[in-house]
Design an enzyme around this catalytic site. Structure first.
Site, PDB file in Angstrom:
ATOM      1  N   HIS A   1      53.781  53.724  84.271  1.00 43.76           N
ATOM      2  CA  HIS A   1      52.594  53.514  83.431  1.00 43.76           C
ATOM      3  C   HIS A   1      51.318  53.394  84.282  1.00 43.76           C
ATOM      4  O   HIS A   1      51.346  52.809  85.366  1.00 43.76           O
ATOM      5  CB  HIS A   1      52.791  52.227  82.614  1.00 43.76           C
ATOM      6  CG  HIS A   1      51.744  52.009  81.567  1.00 43.76           C
ATOM      7  ND1 HIS A   1      50.661  51.185  81.760  1.00 43.76           N
ATOM      8  CD2 HIS A   1      51.622  52.506  80.316  1.00 43.76           C
ATOM      9  CE1 HIS A   1      49.926  51.186  80.669  1.00 43.76           C
ATOM     10  NE2 HIS A   1      50.482  51.968  79.778  1.00 43.76           N
TER      11      HIS A   1
ATOM     12  N   SER B   1      67.082  55.332  73.674  1.00 46.27           N
ATOM     13  CA  SER B   1      65.622  55.374  73.554  1.00 46.27           C
ATOM     14  C   SER B   1      65.190  55.963  72.214  1.00 46.27           C
ATOM     15  O   SER B   1      65.772  56.940  71.737  1.00 46.27           O
ATOM     16  CB  SER B   1      65.033  56.221  74.687  1.00 46.27           C
ATOM     17  OG  SER B   1      63.658  56.469  74.422  1.00 46.27           O
TER      18      SER B   1
HETATM   19  C1  LIG Z   1      52.588  50.216  76.882  1.00 49.58           C
HETATM   20  C2  LIG Z   1      53.100  50.109  78.269  1.00 49.58           C
HETATM   21  C3  LIG Z   1      52.476  49.275  79.226  1.00 49.58           C
HETATM   22  C4  LIG Z   1      51.156  48.564  79.016  1.00 49.58           C
HETATM   23  O1  LIG Z   1      51.051  47.817  77.940  1.00 49.58           O
HETATM   24  P1  LIG Z   1      49.638  47.290  77.380  1.00 49.58           P
HETATM   25  O2  LIG Z   1      50.108  46.315  76.387  1.00 49.58           O
HETATM   26  O3  LIG Z   1      48.934  48.455  76.813  1.00 49.58           O
HETATM   27  O4  LIG Z   1      48.907  46.660  78.492  1.00 49.58           O
HETATM   28  C5  LIG Z   1      53.064  49.176  80.460  1.00 49.58           C
HETATM   29  N1  LIG Z   1      54.179  49.853  80.766  1.00 49.58           N
HETATM   30  C6  LIG Z   1      54.791  50.670  79.901  1.00 49.58           C
HETATM   31  C7  LIG Z   1      56.034  51.396  80.308  1.00 49.58           C
HETATM   32  C8  LIG Z   1      54.265  50.835  78.628  1.00 49.58           C
HETATM   33  O5  LIG Z   1      54.863  51.683  77.769  1.00 49.58           O
END
Ligand SMILES: *Cc1c(COP(=O)(O)O)cnc(C)c1O
Length: 372
Positions: free
Chosen positions: A119, A320
């Site tokens: 991410h 998933s």
């Molecule tokens: C959505 C997501 C995040 C970040 O989440 P936020 O709540 O938008 O800060 C981090 N890692 C993964 C794998 C995600 O899908």
């Protein structure tokens, strides 16, 4: 401004939300919830400033509920609750930042490793925390490339390794194999390493399936970030971060003004979101989540079958709800809020996504029908 004028704006926003709700099939956000029982709490200036496991001078807090949430989530992540420390965050990003911060403090000058499919918050966090880092190749399925990881750690064996493992990537739902990652660091006789698991969505899926990929503290992770507004479902973005109690003992500093240990990244913190996560956990219970997860994964498999039957090569990772499809037209992307990346896109069968919605997405992808 009069109340009628204020109401007009509120209703305008309300109708915008109501309009897009039934067409939300692309984000990992569960919209199947009702927290109206918590409405009365919004009349108070509640605040969870400081360490939920410490004492706070600010009394309108929900620290007790927050501790309960942390302990329950810790147990789901296979860490005995008495060994756990954590708190309710503002979302996945803050949870990742906290886990990576703890890793940096524990290791002193580590190199961080993460895959291409990680991410975007992680790159930002490593930059903010000024941590040296190496991006590892991903495999086609979204998992980290273990050979590239081994080679990168091998040539940097003198530095401690801070590994950010994906327990469900955002785009393909891929789960990095914690057993293999641990095998690599142990093979290379690395004595100092730390594994942070980014389990934003799948952290609340894998505990409830029959044959989960390794995801928890029993597989060697040191901290984990789970999102609150994704699988739990929440009108306010939030998340939970869990790490080991022994680690955070080294990090807190007492702040006299609020009379709390300043162990959290933020100062003032949301006191409603712990109630939301608690409500979801308690109302559904483990059996409830088991059922919800089974249904959404069934719907995901249904989607894969239906796309394939209609000549579109869709696929998903085991356990998933993320269904990867060829990038559809801009109209379909917009209509169903599907997130594209290059030549692919995904549909995510969160609990509010029905088989009828899946059928409609497919019909829209096939439109206009090609003459045969
Ligand atoms: C959505 C997501 C995040 C970040 O989440 P936020 O709540 O938008 O800060 C981090 N890692 C993964 C794998 C995600 O899908």
């Amino acid at each position: 401004m009069s109340q009628a004028e204020l109401d007009r704006r509120i209703h305008q926003v309300l109708s915008e939300f109501e309009l897009v709700g039934p067409f939300s099939a692309g984000y990992p956000v569960n919209q199947d919830f009702d927290y109206s029982a918590l409405n009365p709490l919004l009349r108070f200036a509640a605040n969870n400033v400081g360490d939920p496991f410490g004492h706070s001078r600010y009394q309108a807090n929900t620290h007790e509920t927050e501790r309960e949430v942390v302990r329950t989530v810790a147990e789901l992540m296979r860490l005995p609750p008495e060994k756990a420390w954590g708190y309710v965050t503002s979302g996945g990003t803050e949870g990742n930042m906290y886990g990576i911060y703890v890793g940096r403090e524990m290791l002193r000058n580590p190199i961080a490793y993460f895959s291409q499919d990680t991410h975007y918050s992680v790159v930002k966090i490593l930059h903010i925390l000024n941590i040296r880092n190496i991006m590892i190749r991903s495999q086609e399925n979204g998992e980290i490339d273990y050979d590239d990881l081994r080679e990168s750690i091998r040539i940097n064996r003198d530095a401690p390794a801070l590994i950010v493992a994906n327990i469900g990537t955002t785009m393909k739902g891929a789960v990095d194999d914690l057993e293999r990652i641990r095998g690599i660091v142990e093979d290379l006789a690395l004595t100092r390493y730390y594994i942070h698991a980014d389990a934003a969505l799948s952290g609340m899926i894998l505990p409830f399936v029959d044959d989960p990929q390794p995801f928890g503290f029993d597989s060697g992770i040191d901290s984990i970030a789970v999102s609150g507004h994704k699988m739990f479902g929440s009108p306010l973005p939030c998340g939970v971060v869990v790490t080991k109690r022994e680690y955070t003992a080294q990090i807190g500093r007492a702040i006299e003004y609020v009379g709390v240990m300043d162990t959290t990244l933020l100062g003032s913190r949301n006191a409603i979101t712990p109630m939301i996560i608690w409500y979801s956990l308690t109302k559904h219970g483990q059996d409830g989540f088991r059922k919800i997860v089974a249904e959404m994964l069934d719907t995901a498999e249904y989607a894969v079958q239906r796309f394939n039957a209609n000549g579109m090569p869709a696929w998903r990772t085991r356990n998933s709800p993320i269904v990867v499809i060829p990038r559809p037209s801009p109209h379909v992307l917009f209509q169903w809020q599907l997130a594209p990346l290059g030549d692919i896109a995904h549909l995510i069968t969160m609990p509010h996504v029905t088989r009828e919605m899946v059928d409609e997405v497919i019909a829209d992808c096939l439109w206009p029908p090609t003459a045969t």
